[in-house]
Write a protein that holds these residues in place. Structure first.
Motif, PDB file in Angstrom:
ATOM      1  N   LYS A  55      39.276  49.938  47.167  1.00 32.92           N
ATOM      2  CA  LYS A  55      39.642  50.640  45.945  1.00 32.92           C
ATOM      3  C   LYS A  55      39.145  49.871  44.729  1.00 32.92           C
ATOM      4  O   LYS A  55      38.640  50.455  43.763  1.00 32.92           O
ATOM      5  N   LEU A  56      39.293  48.565  44.803  1.00 35.00           N
ATOM      6  CA  LEU A  56      38.836  47.717  43.709  1.00 35.00           C
ATOM      7  C   LEU A  56      37.321  47.836  43.565  1.00 35.00           C
ATOM      8  O   LEU A  56      36.790  47.818  42.463  1.00 35.00           O
ATOM      9  N   ALA A  77      34.366  44.327  40.176  1.00 31.41           N
ATOM     10  CA  ALA A  77      34.416  44.166  38.729  1.00 31.41           C
ATOM     11  C   ALA A  77      35.806  43.697  38.323  1.00 31.41           C
ATOM     12  O   ALA A  77      36.775  43.906  39.048  1.00 31.41           O
ATOM     13  N   ALA A  78      35.873  43.062  37.158  1.00 31.02           N
ATOM     14  CA  ALA A  78      37.168  42.575  36.698  1.00 31.02           C
ATOM     15  C   ALA A  78      38.118  43.745  36.521  1.00 31.02           C
ATOM     16  O   ALA A  78      37.735  44.790  35.987  1.00 31.02           O
ATOM     17  N   GLY A  79      39.326  43.568  36.971  1.00 31.72           N
ATOM     18  CA  GLY A  79      40.303  44.635  36.863  1.00 31.72           C
ATOM     19  C   GLY A  79      41.418  44.384  37.856  1.00 31.72           C
ATOM     20  O   GLY A  79      41.398  43.378  38.574  1.00 31.72           O
ATOM     21  N   GLU A  80      42.360  45.280  37.857  1.00 29.45           N
ATOM     22  CA  GLU A  80      43.455  45.055  38.797  1.00 29.45           C
ATOM     23  C   GLU A  80      43.855  46.371  39.450  1.00 29.45           C
ATOM     24  O   GLU A  80      43.660  47.449  38.888  1.00 29.45           O
ATOM     25  N   ILE A  81      44.367  46.241  40.640  1.00 28.04           N
ATOM     26  CA  ILE A  81      44.647  47.430  41.420  1.00 28.04           C
ATOM     27  C   ILE A  81      45.900  47.186  42.248  1.00 28.04           C
ATOM     28  O   ILE A  81      46.174  46.057  42.639  1.00 28.04           O
ATOM     29  N   TYR A  82      46.670  48.234  42.445  1.00 20.54           N
ATOM     30  CA  TYR A  82      47.785  48.144  43.390  1.00 20.54           C
ATOM     31  C   TYR A  82      47.598  49.241  44.407  1.00 20.54           C
ATOM     32  O   TYR A  82      47.415  50.399  44.048  1.00 20.54           O
ATOM     33  N   HIS A  83      47.569  48.845  45.666  1.00 22.00           N
ATOM     34  CA  HIS A  83      47.436  49.846  46.707  1.00 22.00           C
ATOM     35  C   HIS A  83      48.482  49.571  47.773  1.00 22.00           C
ATOM     36  O   HIS A  83      48.710  48.428  48.151  1.00 22.00           O
ATOM     37  N   PHE A 142      48.633  43.929  45.415  1.00 21.77           N
ATOM     38  CA  PHE A 142      48.287  43.980  43.999  1.00 21.77           C
ATOM     39  C   PHE A 142      47.218  42.920  43.799  1.00 21.77           C
ATOM     40  O   PHE A 142      47.464  41.728  43.976  1.00 21.77           O
ATOM     41  N   VAL A 190      44.245  41.213  41.431  1.00 28.60           N
ATOM     42  CA  VAL A 190      43.621  41.053  40.120  1.00 28.60           C
ATOM     43  C   VAL A 190      42.279  40.404  40.365  1.00 28.60           C
ATOM     44  O   VAL A 190      42.194  39.354  41.001  1.00 28.60           O
ATOM     45  N   PRO A 246      39.682  36.620  44.820  1.00 22.21           N
ATOM     46  CA  PRO A 246      40.697  37.298  44.020  1.00 22.21           C
ATOM     47  C   PRO A 246      41.275  36.345  42.984  1.00 22.21           C
ATOM     48  O   PRO A 246      41.510  35.167  43.306  1.00 22.21           O
ATOM     49  N   TYR A 247      41.460  36.834  41.776  1.00 25.59           N
ATOM     50  CA  TYR A 247      42.084  35.967  40.783  1.00 25.59           C
ATOM     51  C   TYR A 247      43.560  35.809  41.102  1.00 25.59           C
ATOM     52  O   TYR A 247      44.133  34.743  40.946  1.00 25.59           O
ATOM     53  N   ARG A 248      44.138  36.901  41.545  1.00 29.73           N
ATOM     54  CA  ARG A 248      45.545  36.852  41.953  1.00 29.73           C
ATOM     55  C   ARG A 248      45.708  37.938  42.986  1.00 29.73           C
ATOM     56  O   ARG A 248      45.203  39.056  42.817  1.00 29.73           O
ATOM     57  N   TYR A 277      43.234  52.462  35.014  1.00 27.65           N
ATOM     58  CA  TYR A 277      42.086  51.805  35.621  1.00 27.65           C
ATOM     59  C   TYR A 277      41.941  52.310  37.043  1.00 27.65           C
ATOM     60  O   TYR A 277      42.882  52.198  37.847  1.00 27.65           O
ATOM     61  N   LEU A 278      40.792  52.861  37.361  1.00 23.47           N
ATOM     62  CA  LEU A 278      40.549  53.430  38.682  1.00 23.47           C
ATOM     63  C   LEU A 278      41.652  54.415  39.064  1.00 23.47           C
ATOM     64  O   LEU A 278      42.084  54.474  40.198  1.00 23.47           O
ATOM     65  N   GLN A 296      44.695  54.321  38.229  1.00 16.76           N
ATOM     66  CA  GLN A 296      46.053  53.771  38.262  1.00 16.76           C
ATOM     67  C   GLN A 296      46.498  53.483  36.838  1.00 16.76           C
ATOM     68  O   GLN A 296      45.797  52.820  36.077  1.00 16.76           O
TER      69      GLN A 296
END
Lengths: 430, 388, 169, 238
Positions: free
Chosen positions: B107-108, B317-323, B335, B337, B344-346, D98-99, D101
């Protein structure tokens, strides 16, 4: 001394009654070793049967089909370090397993393996058995308290509450069986174990079927209460592994722990023998009234020998099916030897039965009789032992409050009702 | 709703573990330490029980004995390198963990796994759900004292593990999926073996039920034990079968479909009372539903590639996602980042067991010690996931 | 059947009973006291057996040693033992207790000396076999009323205990 | 066990009030339209969240879908709910997507009120997760993140706030009981304090541990050697 030994041989009463201390001692030794061997065999059988219930093989490594596993276990337990927790009450911790063991073995004094095959025939036999076996709980309570640890303490509290509650229902069920013994001409019953079996003999019925279904209900109540009394599944709360690790014997290890196990299994056999004597006709063979007569007697007297031959056949089948590989040679030989011993015993027993029928030998006939009595008694106990294993494999564990409510709110009223109805029916019939 | 939440909050406040000086001849409140070495805490959970006799006045969970710093490790590994680590969290449902992680990273990256990969993923994940529920059933029944189901379930779980082993070479920590799809094509006879397994295990599930569902003792031990209302369950963030047994019909596979779950026809079993028995029934029904999904998936599995076009070096790409996905134990979320680098940054894992375990306290208050064991079992926690 | 070594067993059992009794009041640890009490009860049961009263002996074991003492232990185990160990063993009114027990001893001795005629010279030849029946006849015949009164009293006691301990029934 | 075909709606009494059309964010409108055609499929929360779309659904253009070559970028997020709160809070609140979300970036001072509003008025009754991220180079070093979900709307949203090291955040325990352990874990790993937490102490690490491992300045091999030596009796845990 020899005289004293021989003089008893013709007697038809128990050595205790005959006042023959030497024979009493021999009986004590026989029963003690017999029960110990039975416990060991039970140990193996339980592991094996439980394993087969659970699609496993059970012990397979020590000896053919794990036959020597109990011995290996015993050696291991004997050699284990004897640990007494530093904060434990040493004296009580030390004496607790002995009390349990003493209580469960003392009971065997009055177990009637036959009309004269008991150490003694006390006239308060059943009372003695219930009383002494109830002392066994003292060992558990003391062990739990002396360990000075929370889980054993809770285990001890549970088992003491449990045993005291189920003893009530158990006692009432027993009383209803005793009432049935008084249904004779004189109208006097008996508390003697041998007397109870003889009463069934005289009335030509096992008390299980007497006043059907009254006897059966009392029997079922006793059969449930005796599981609770011996702390076995589904009433094994005192040693509920998943809750209290090992309950009252959590802190025990090695020899002392094995004494508890010995006591537990001995107690199981003891309560089963009460059930057998009170409801299942003790040493009487099945259908002793319907299928009476010399021929039938002879047929049934073949059973002990045939049983051993059957076991031997199983062992021989196992021997044949052993993998033909040099690694299995010793195991194959061992199992073959075991089969040979079993078939030897079987042939000997058959020989005695046939000899007693054919010849006119008093001693042979007497020993064949004694063998039959003991055989049927033991076989009936074996059924109960199997039931104990079966319960354990099948049922989940009761919770403490449910156990108590079953004991007090279901079993007690039913057993009281059965007692009253038995008394009324007894008065009407007798 | 607010009132219930408040109750739940109060229930969770700290225990008063000091016993005041008691007058002579008064029975003490007993503080019992259960675990971390205890047969029924399913690992190294430590529960401090405050008892009045056998009645539980309160509990406090002490966790972290298995803490390995998974989230810290993630920050020091590349996305690909971290993939096997997630298997070690909920080790009885490693495939689900891997699915959640791979999908989160996909997803990221904004890529989709190809259809065939999705089908393989669904089959393996649902097999794993059955395996996880079987393990739960066996240990839960053992906690309540029924020994035999444990061996039955392990016997049948073995068949699932055999399929895993044949597919990817590992039985427990499978590392079955890769970011962008699956690394391995199915082996010859995969479909047939899965079909055989479905046919094999269906009567076995009936067999477990035969032993337990109508067993008087089982009913008495599980009915009205560890009840949690729907409101409390939602307030406590409880998910998975525990939530559904309380009557909330919520399953991420239906609510926010991932992979290709929207293509399958299955039901969400729910309970009514939120007690241990309902949770048992819900899980049993879920096993059957999983079989249904597997049957459909095996029938319809398409040909095609199993990997999407994913760069060799994964640099989202820089960004964050929760799946999040519906793991056997509940909502398993990742989650992530990204700062645009290969690592992963986090990375935060939302572990279902950890959150569900929190409900233990209000579920066992007022019950007996034996019920604590039953409730721990029914929560179906895996300490590897609780502690991470 | 002739009894064996009667005096020996009599002195052994009564010695054990007395020893147990002394231990009951001298042990600081309540559990030890309870165990000593069990010893006493069992020894007394043995004495009953020697007196050809097997039924009473059996009941003594089953009720006292097996039932009541287990409940005693049950309660004692829940009590804070450390506290009792620290407390004074005997309180200040022990002279009163001593005087009371001395008076009891005097009474016993005087009965023994003066009323010796009341007691038979040797043991009554009670038939062991129908001991139980005899007790049954006594309980449900001569002493029916007393027996029923006693059981009623116990019932009231049970109800009282339940009402006192249960806040809500 | 009842059959399942509709989008799940938990039996919450206060969950029926809002009309569905009002709460669906614009990013979802296309997929919501698809859902009308194909009621069996549950509406995905966002366009990018639709893995295997039926052929009909693939055709209409997706406004939220990012342009492939440029890589995804955060987009402004607009919905009636967002408008309402933006109106209410002004610059303290930023809503982005973002995406597919959605998330709010909220000023720290607004957090307690905003979370309460989300729970009580927007039915975000399930607190999925609370976590934090450490950005040592920023002035406000920590970002605390709440992930919320609404059963009634079948929608997930993130709330973020930035705080300076040493600042505390209001605890969410009075709103969601589940926040208890989640906040303890954030405290354990980052040292962020939550005001009003009933029992804020370490949860995964031992009580006496020094340092907060998920901060970026805490090395992966670093340990509280002193604790290890005292409590485990060994030189080093490595």
């Amino acid at each position: 001394m020899l005289n004293s030994l021989m003089s008893y041989l013709g007697s038809s009463v128990t050595p205790g009654e005959a006042g023959n201390q030497l024979w009493a001692l021999i009986y004590v030794l026989i029963i003690f070793t017999g029960v110990s061997v039975a416990v060991i065999a039970m140990n193996w059988l339980e592991r094996k049967a439980l394993a087969h219930f659970q699609v496993r093989l059970g012990p397979m490594r020590v000896g053919p089909h794990g036959l020597l596993q109990p011995i290996a276990d015993a050696v291991k337990l004997l050699l284990k370090e004897d640990i007494i927790p530093s904060e434990a009450d040493k004296f009580v911790f030390w004496i607790a397993p002995l009390i349990g063991l003493l209580a469960s073995f003392t009971v065997y004094t009055v177990v009637p393996f036959g009309p004269s095959q008991a150490v003694s025939d006390m006239n308060i036999g059943i009372l003695f058995m219930l009383g002494v076996s109830s002392l066994g709980v003292l060992g558990i309570v003391m062990a739990g308290w002396a360990s000075n640890s929370h889980y054993p303490l809770i285990g001890a509290l549970r088992s003491s509450a449990q045993m005291v509650s189920y003893e009530v229902a158990m006692g009432l069920a027993v009383v209803s069986a005793i009432l049935m013994t008084s249904l004779n001409q004189t109208g006097t019953g008996t508390l003697s174990m041998i007397g109870i079996v003889q009463a069934q003999q005289e009335q030509h019925v096992w008390f299980l079927f007497k006043f059907f279904p009254l006897g059966a209900i009392a029997f079922v109540i006793f059969a449930i209460a005796m599981v609770a009394e011996t702390n076995r599944a589904p009433f094994d709360l005192a040693e509920a592994e998943s809750e209290l690790t090992a309950g009252f014997h959590t802190e025990y290890s090695g020899l002392r722990w094995s004494l508890f196990m010995l006591a537990e299994y001995a107690a199981m056999i003891a309560v089963s023998s009460i059930a057998v004597a009170l409801w299942l006709g003790g040493w009487m063979r099945p259908f002793s009234h319907w299928l009476s007569g010399g021929a039938w007697d002879f047929v049934f007297s073949l059973f002990p020998g045939l049983t051993f031959l059957g076991l031997a056949a199983i062992a021989i089948r196992g021997t044949i099916r052993m993998p033909k590989h040099s690694l299995f040679r010793i195991q194959t030989i061992g199992l073959g030897a075991f089969a040979a011993v079993l078939s030897g015993i079987g042939l000997l027993l058959l020989g005695i039965a046939v000899g007693a029928r054919a010849g006119d030998h008093v001693a042979l006939a007497r020993s064949a009789d004694a063998l039959n009595n003991v055989y049927w008694f033991v076989m009936k106990i074996a059924v109960f032992m199997y039931m104990f294993i079966w319960y354990r494999a099948t049922w989940p564990r009761y919770r403490f409050d449910q156990l108590m409510s079953v004991g007090w709110k279901v079993m007690l009223p039913i057993s009281l009702g059965v007692l009253i109805v038995t008394a009324i029916v007894g008065v009407i019939v007798g | 709703m607010t009132a219930e939440t408040k109750n739940a909050t109060n229930a969770l406040s700290n225990l008063d573990l000091e016993t005041p000086e008691k007058p002579y001849l008064d029975s003490n409140e007993l503080i019992i330490n259960m675990g971390p070495q205890h047969p029924a805490t399913h690992g190294v959970l430590r529960v401090i029980l405050k008892l009045d006799g056998e009645k539980v006045l309160g509990t406090e969970c002490v966790i972290g004995y298995l803490h390995r710093g998974v989230e810290k490790i993630a920050e020091n590994r590349t996305y690909t390198m971290f993939n096997p680590y997630v298997d070690r969290m909920d080790y009885v449902a490693a495939v689900s963990n891997g699915l959640g992680y791979c999908q989160a990273v996909e997803k990221l990256l904004n890529v989709e796994a190809p259809p065939r990969a999705n089908y393989i993923r669904v089959i393996l994940t649902e097999l794993n759900r059955i395996a996880s529920h079987q393990l739960w059933l066996g240990t839960h029944a053992l906690d309540i004292g029924a020994m035999t189901p444990l061996f039955y379930t392990f016997r049948d779980r073995e068949e699932i593990l055999k399929i895993f082993e044949k597919y990817c070479g590992a039985r427990l920590t499978t590392h079955a999926f890769r970011i962008g799809g699956c690394q391995y094509e199915t082996y010859a006879g995969f479909e047939r073996e899965v079909k055989e397994f479905v046919a094999f295990v269906k009567p076995k599930i009936d067999e477990y039920e035969e032993l337990l569902t109508t067993n008087r003792i089982w009913l008495e031990r599980t009915k009205n034990v560890g009840v949690i209302s729907a409101e409390d369950a939602i307030a406590l963030g409880v998910t998975g079968p525990v939530l559904r047994a309380s009557g909330v019909k919520w399953d991420i596979r239906k609510a926010l479909p991932y992979a290709n779950y929207s293509e399958f026809d299955f039901e969400i079993p729910i309970g009514e009372n939120g007690d241990t028995y309902d949770r048992y029934l819900v899980r049993m029904a879920e096993m059957r539903q999983s079989l249904r999904i597997i049957e459909q998936a095996v029938e319809r599995i398409p040909e095609g590639p199993i990997m999407a076009k994913v760069p060799k070096v994964i640099k989202p790409a820089a960004g964050e996602i929760y799946h999040s996905i519906e793991a056997p134990k509940g909502e398993l979320g990742y989650f992530i980042v990204s700062d645009g680098s290969t690592q992963p940054y986090r990375l935060r894992v939302r572990p279902p067991s950890f959150v569900n375990l929190q409900a233990l306290d209000i579920m066992v208050r007022g019950l007996l010690v034996a019920d604590v064991v039953a409730v721990i079992g029914t929560l179906d926690i895996v300490l590897g996931e609780v502690d991470r | 059947m002739t009894p064996v070594a009667t005096p020996f067993f009599f002195y052994l059992l009564s010695g054990l009973a007395v020893l147990g009794g002394v231990l009951v009041i001298t042990r600081r640890n309540a559990v030890h006291s309870a165990l000593a009490l069990i010893l006493t009860l069992l020894a007394v049961a043995g004495l009953y057996l020697m007196l050809y009263a097997p039924f009473v002996a059996g009941v003594q074991i089953i009720v006292y040693a097996g039932g009541i003492m287990v409940l005693f232990l049950f309660v004692i185990m829940l009590v804070n033992i450390e506290r009792t160990v620290k407390e004074r063993q005997f309180n200040r009114i022990w002279p009163v207790g001593l005087a009371a027990s001395g008076a009891l001893l005097v009474l016993f001795v005087s009965v023994l000396v003066k009323g010796k005629a009341l007691f038979p010279e040797r043991g009554l030849p009670l038939p062991e076999a129908d001991n139980t029946q005899k007790i049954g006849e006594m309980l449900y015949g001569n002493y029916m009323f007393a027996f029923e009164i006693a059981s009623l009293l116990l019932l009231v006691a049970i109800l009282g205990a339940v009402i006192m301990t249960k806040k809500k029934i | 066990m009842a059959e399942e075909s509709k989008p799940p709606v938990p039996p919450l009494p206060d969950g029926e009030k809002k009309p569905a059309a009002e709460v669906v964010p614009p990013a979802q409108t296309t997929s919501a339209a698809n859902a009308v055609e194909k009621p069996a499929a549950a509406a995905p929360p966002a366009a990018a969240d639709k893995p295997v779309a039926p052929p009909a659904a693939a055709a209409p253009p997706k406004p939220a879908a990012p342009a492939k070559p440029a890589g995804p970028v955060p987009m402004p997020w607009t919905s009636p709910m967002v408008e309402k709160y933006r109106h209410q809070y002004g610059s303290g609140l930023e809503a982005q997507s973002y995406l597919g979300q959605n998330y709010f970036s909220v000023d720290r001072s607004l957090i307690p009120n905003f979370l309460k509003l989300l729970r009580d008025e927007e039915q975000f009754d399930y607190c999925v997760d609370i976590t934090a991220v450490h950005y040592p180079k920023r002035e406000k070093q920590f970002e605390v993140i709440w992930i919320l979900y609404s059963f009634a709307r079948n929608e997930r949203v993130r709330v973020k706030t930035q705080i300076v090291d040493g600042e505390s955040v209001a605890s969410a325990v009075p709103l969601w009981a589940t926040a208890n352990w989640l906040e303890r874990e954030v405290y354990d790993m980052f040292g962020i304090k939550f005001d009003g937490h009933p029992d804020l102490k370490r949860i995964l690490l031992p009580d006496g541990w020094k340092g907060f491992p998920l901060r970026k300045d805490y090395g992966i091999l670093q340990q509280d050697q002193e604790w290890v030596q005292i409590n485990l009796g060994i030189e080093s845990g490595q």
